[in-house]
Design a protein around this motif. Structure first.
Motif, PDB file in Angstrom:
ATOM      1  N   SER A  64       0.829  -1.210   0.000  1.00 39.71           N
ATOM      2  CA  SER A  64       0.000   0.000   0.000  1.00 39.71           C
ATOM      3  C   SER A  64       0.858   1.252   0.000  1.00 39.71           C
ATOM      4  O   SER A  64       2.010   1.234   0.449  1.00 39.71           O
ATOM      5  N   THR A 104     -13.104   2.282  -5.705  1.00 37.75           N
ATOM      6  CA  THR A 104     -12.629   3.265  -4.731  1.00 37.75           C
ATOM      7  C   THR A 104     -13.728   3.519  -3.705  1.00 37.75           C
ATOM      8  O   THR A 104     -14.854   3.853  -4.073  1.00 37.75           O
ATOM      9  N   ILE A 144      -4.226   4.452   0.053  1.00 38.20           N
ATOM     10  CA  ILE A 144      -5.004   5.073   1.130  1.00 38.20           C
ATOM     11  C   ILE A 144      -4.724   6.566   1.062  1.00 38.20           C
ATOM     12  O   ILE A 144      -3.622   7.016   1.385  1.00 38.20           O
ATOM     13  N   ARG A 150      -8.462   0.265  -4.858  1.00 36.83           N
ATOM     14  CA  ARG A 150      -7.925  -1.036  -5.265  1.00 36.83           C
ATOM     15  C   ARG A 150      -7.335  -0.897  -6.657  1.00 36.83           C
ATOM     16  O   ARG A 150      -8.002  -0.468  -7.588  1.00 36.83           O
ATOM     17  N   HIS A 165      -2.955  -1.233  -3.109  1.00 38.52           N
ATOM     18  CA  HIS A 165      -3.945  -0.334  -2.511  1.00 38.52           C
ATOM     19  C   HIS A 165      -3.354   1.057  -2.311  1.00 38.52           C
ATOM     20  O   HIS A 165      -2.155   1.193  -2.011  1.00 38.52           O
ATOM     21  N   VAL A 174       0.293   5.228   1.419  1.00 39.98           N
ATOM     22  CA  VAL A 174      -0.544   6.115   2.245  1.00 39.98           C
ATOM     23  C   VAL A 174      -0.028   7.531   2.034  1.00 39.98           C
ATOM     24  O   VAL A 174       1.125   7.841   2.374  1.00 39.98           O
ATOM     25  N   MET A 198      -6.670  -5.809   2.137  1.00 41.36           N
ATOM     26  CA  MET A 198      -5.606  -4.868   2.469  1.00 41.36           C
ATOM     27  C   MET A 198      -4.488  -5.511   3.284  1.00 41.36           C
ATOM     28  O   MET A 198      -3.380  -4.976   3.341  1.00 41.36           O
ATOM     29  N   ILE A 224      -9.926   4.619  -0.067  1.00 40.58           N
ATOM     30  CA  ILE A 224      -9.205   3.356  -0.233  1.00 40.58           C
ATOM     31  C   ILE A 224      -9.434   2.890  -1.657  1.00 40.58           C
ATOM     32  O   ILE A 224     -10.577   2.613  -2.054  1.00 40.58           O
TER      33      ILE A 224
END
Length: 422
Positions: free
Chosen positions: A32, A108, A87, A102, A85, A34, A164, A100
């Motif tokens: 992910s 989303t 974030i 994908r 992912h 962020v 996730m 979030i």
């Protein structure tokens, strides 16, 4: 090769196989990013840092996003890094939002952050916080409650949260690797999701506080005030205050030995949770088909009629057709410019061949013009003398003629530089 050499070779091969297996498992795990989009403020930036700690080790902890970066920049980098992912945190005048996504095709989910509490604020209220750095070397365990239902939005939200985090094989998992857990609780009446992050600690059951202290440290406690070790062990009741807190619902039988002292296989131990933060209260607002774009599949506050949905779909299809037409036109323009460039190059070479002979050597390119030579300039001067004077020039008279020599040398970048010598 001796026995030691064969043993070392076997160890090297086993180590390589183990590293290959670990690398393959690391690639398959969900990763992910962020980050934030737009101006969010210092508190939300700290919340982003806390969320990166929650998603460790399968996230970019030191990811830097600048104002000039667009979403396409992150999408380009996400492919080679196996990012699954995004974030994304944003902030408006109304509230703070968390998206979030994908990858690579969506969907989303957009959540409204009704309330949040930073990790530093949570830790400041704890009497004995657990800030062990090794606990972030393994991914957290996901625990979900209240997500059972027939609503498609609830099923999509549950699937998104599950994907996730890496899945756990119950038969192969090591209990020493489970150090943290993420708890998600969905309230069907308020439609809010409570997000919590805890540290997991397992302590043996059936020991007094003195015995636990003796088992937890390698140092011998100070017993100068006691006549015998039994006085130290029996200074408190066998059922200590810690044991009172350990109810039957928190006691488990360990299937494996654990690193902490007193936690042995098939023995009863109590599970203790220490909150690490952050805390979030989320509300699902919108579900989009693509990555931060596409058809809106669900919206909590806005309801569209069939006519409005049809008009929006027609507009979306029209934009898609126009985009494809612009792409084709751009490709045609690129091909046309390539052809024009090649034609211009051929015409330039033909013109150079007509004016002179083109010679190309290893270090320089020289163009010669075999037109009139220097004797032609001298003949022109003699003819001019005849016309003006009306007689033949004296043989002793030296007529001065200006001779020009053109030298072409190859310069930087493949261009020809012209230099005149008078």
């Amino acid at each position: 090769m001796g026995r030691k050499g064969r043993k070392r070779q076997a160890q090297k091969v086993a180590r390589k196989i183990q590293l290959a297996v670990q690398e393959e498992a690391f690639k398959k795990a969900p990763h992910s990013f962020v980050f934030n989009r737009g101006h969010v403020g210092n508190n939300v930036k700290q919340l982003i840092t806390d969320m990166r700690h929650v998603m460790e080790p399968y996230t970019a902890t030191h990811l830097k996003s600048r104002k000039k970066n667009v979403l396409k920049d992150f999408l380009i980098v996400a492919g080679p890094l196996n990012i699954t992912h995004f974030i994304i945190f944003t902030k408006s005048e109304i509230s703070t939002y968390m998206k979030i996504c994908r990858l690579p095709n969506g969907p989303t989910l957009t959540f409204k952050v009704n309330n949040y509490c930073l990790a530093k604020d949570v830790i400041s209220f704890l009497k004995k916080p657990n800030l062990e750095q090794k606990q972030f070397s393994h991914h957290p365990l996901l625990v979900m409650n209240g997500f059972s239902g027939e609503s498609p939005n609830l099923k999509l939200m549950s699937t998104m949260f599950q994907n996730m985090y890496p899945s756990i094989n119950v038969n192969k998992v090591k209990l020493n690797d489970i150090r943290r857990c993420v708890m998600l609780n969905y309230n069907s009446q308020t439609k809010l999701v409570d997000f919590r992050h805890y540290n997991i600690r397992v302590v043996p059951v059936g020991m007094s506080r003195s015995m636990k202290k003796l088992m937890a440290t390698d140092k011998v406690p100070d017993m100068s005030r006691f006549n015998d070790i039994s006085d130290f062990m029996m200074r408190e009741a066998y059922s200590s205050e810690s044991e009172v807190e350990e109810g039957a619902q928190s006691q488990v039988l360990l299937p494996q030995d654990m690193s902490r002292r007193g936690n042995i296989k098939s023995a009863k131990s109590a599970v203790r949770l220490t909150e690490l933060g952050p805390r979030l209260t989320l509300q699902l607002v919108k579900v989009e088909d693509g990555v931060c774009s596409g058809q809106i599949m669900f919206h909590e506050f806005i309801q569209k009629t069939k006519e409005e949905l049809g008009a929006m779909e027609a507009y979306r299809q029209q934009k898609k057709i126009l985009k494809e037409q612009r792409k084709q036109q751009q490709q045609k323009n690129v091909e046309r410019k390539k052809v024009q460039k090649e034609e211009h190059k051929q015409r330039s070479l033909e013109g150079m061949k007509k004016k002179g002979q083109l010679k190309v050597t290893a270090g320089e390119a020289e163009i010669e013009n075999p037109g009139q030579d220097d004797s032609a300039d001298e003949d022109d001067d003699v003819e001019y003398y005849r016309q003006e004077v009306g007689a033949e020039p004296d043989p002793d008279l030296q007529l001065k003629t200006r001779k020009r020599k053109k030298l072409y040398q190859k310069g930087t970048g493949g261009d020809f530089k012209r230099r005149k010598i008078l």
